[in-house]
Design a protein around this motif. Sequence first.
Motif, PDB file in Angstrom:
ATOM      1  N   ILE A 227      85.311 118.807  66.084  1.00 51.00           N
ATOM      2  CA  ILE A 227      84.073 119.087  65.355  1.00 51.00           C
ATOM      3  C   ILE A 227      84.129 118.488  63.957  1.00 51.00           C
ATOM      4  O   ILE A 227      83.184 117.860  63.496  1.00 51.00           O
ATOM      5  CB  ILE A 227      83.807 120.606  65.316  1.00 51.00           C
ATOM      6  N   ILE A 228      85.252 118.645  63.272  1.00 49.24           N
ATOM      7  CA  ILE A 228      85.404 118.113  61.915  1.00 49.24           C
ATOM      8  C   ILE A 228      85.301 116.586  61.921  1.00 49.24           C
ATOM      9  O   ILE A 228      84.601 115.993  61.097  1.00 49.24           O
ATOM     10  CB  ILE A 228      86.733 118.584  61.290  1.00 49.24           C
ATOM     11  N   VAL A 229      85.983 115.938  62.868  1.00 51.98           N
ATOM     12  CA  VAL A 229      85.934 114.471  62.959  1.00 51.98           C
ATOM     13  C   VAL A 229      84.501 114.006  63.232  1.00 51.98           C
ATOM     14  O   VAL A 229      84.009 113.055  62.614  1.00 51.98           O
ATOM     15  CB  VAL A 229      86.910 113.970  64.047  1.00 51.98           C
ATOM     16  N   THR A 230      83.818 114.668  64.152  1.00 51.11           N
ATOM     17  CA  THR A 230      82.439 114.307  64.471  1.00 51.11           C
ATOM     18  C   THR A 230      81.530 114.458  63.262  1.00 51.11           C
ATOM     19  O   THR A 230      80.712 113.578  62.967  1.00 51.11           O
ATOM     20  CB  THR A 230      81.914 115.167  65.645  1.00 51.11           C
ATOM     21  N   LEU A 231      81.645 115.558  62.544  1.00 49.84           N
ATOM     22  CA  LEU A 231      80.816 115.776  61.350  1.00 49.84           C
ATOM     23  C   LEU A 231      81.098 114.729  60.273  1.00 49.84           C
ATOM     24  O   LEU A 231      80.173 114.226  59.634  1.00 49.84           O
ATOM     25  CB  LEU A 231      81.037 117.191  60.800  1.00 49.84           C
ATOM     26  N   ARG A 232      82.366 114.377  60.071  1.00 58.01           N
ATOM     27  CA  ARG A 232      82.708 113.349  59.070  1.00 58.01           C
ATOM     28  C   ARG A 232      82.089 112.013  59.439  1.00 58.01           C
ATOM     29  O   ARG A 232      81.562 111.303  58.586  1.00 58.01           O
ATOM     30  CB  ARG A 232      84.220 113.206  58.945  1.00 58.01           C
ATOM     31  N   ARG A 233      82.136 111.656  60.721  1.00 57.42           N
ATOM     32  CA  ARG A 233      81.544 110.388  61.156  1.00 57.42           C
ATOM     33  C   ARG A 233      80.028 110.404  60.968  1.00 57.42           C
ATOM     34  O   ARG A 233      79.449 109.409  60.546  1.00 57.42           O
ATOM     35  CB  ARG A 233      81.889 110.108  62.615  1.00 57.42           C
ATOM     36  N   CYS A 234      79.403 111.505  61.300  1.00 54.45           N
ATOM     37  CA  CYS A 234      77.944 111.601  61.121  1.00 54.45           C
ATOM     38  C   CYS A 234      77.569 111.444  59.655  1.00 54.45           C
ATOM     39  O   CYS A 234      76.663 110.681  59.318  1.00 54.45           O
ATOM     40  CB  CYS A 234      77.424 112.933  61.662  1.00 54.45           C
ATOM     41  N   PHE A 235      78.243 112.162  58.792  1.00 52.41           N
ATOM     42  CA  PHE A 235      77.914 112.098  57.364  1.00 52.41           C
ATOM     43  C   PHE A 235      78.232 110.727  56.772  1.00 52.41           C
ATOM     44  O   PHE A 235      77.493 110.225  55.928  1.00 52.41           O
ATOM     45  CB  PHE A 235      78.616 113.201  56.580  1.00 52.41           C
ATOM     46  N   SER A 236      79.319 110.086  57.224  1.00 52.83           N
ATOM     47  CA  SER A 236      79.621 108.757  56.688  1.00 52.83           C
ATOM     48  C   SER A 236      78.592 107.742  57.173  1.00 52.83           C
ATOM     49  O   SER A 236      78.212 106.840  56.439  1.00 52.83           O
ATOM     50  CB  SER A 236      81.035 108.313  57.066  1.00 52.83           C
ATOM     51  N   THR A 237      78.098 107.876  58.410  1.00 52.48           N
ATOM     52  CA  THR A 237      77.054 106.984  58.922  1.00 52.48           C
ATOM     53  C   THR A 237      75.770 107.161  58.123  1.00 52.48           C
ATOM     54  O   THR A 237      75.127 106.181  57.738  1.00 52.48           O
ATOM     55  CB  THR A 237      76.791 107.262  60.412  1.00 52.48           C
TER      56      THR A 237
END
Length: 133
Positions: free
Chosen positions: A22-32
Motif C-alpha cells: 500500500i505504501i509503495v503504491t501510494l508513493r508511486r501515485c503521488f510521484s506520478t
Amino acid sequence: MDHDSFWFQHSFTIATFGIIAIIVTLRRCFSTITVRNQQAEALPNKTVVLDIRSIPTHRYIKGNRQSAECAVCLGEFEDNQELRTLPKCKHSFHVDCIDMWLYSHPSCPTCRTNTMPSPSPEEGVSVQVAAGR
C-alpha cells in the motif's frame, strides 16, 4: 512450534507485506501526480482561437458539384442560400448550422477533419471558438 504462534507469525508477515504494498503504491501515485503537475506548469499556456468569421461563405447555386444537403441539420440547400465552406476539407454547410456546430465540436461534421489551427505538439493548448458573424 505452537499452532497459534505459527498462524500469528504468518498473519503478521502477510499484514506487513500488505502495508508495504500500500505504501509503495501510494508513493508511486503521488510521484506520478507531482510529475504531471510539474510538466503542466512547465508548458506555455497558449490559446488557439478559431475565428468563425474567417471561414469563407458563399451562395449556393443549384446544380454545382457540391453536396446538396447540410450534414448538420440534414436540410437541403436552396438557391442563393448562404453557406460556409470549411477550409481544410471543403465541405459546405448552412452558416447558422456550422457556426453552432463549431461552438461545441472542433471537427467537420461530415469527415471529422480538425478545423482548428495546428499548434506545435509540445505546446500546452486550450481551444476557444470566437463569435461568428
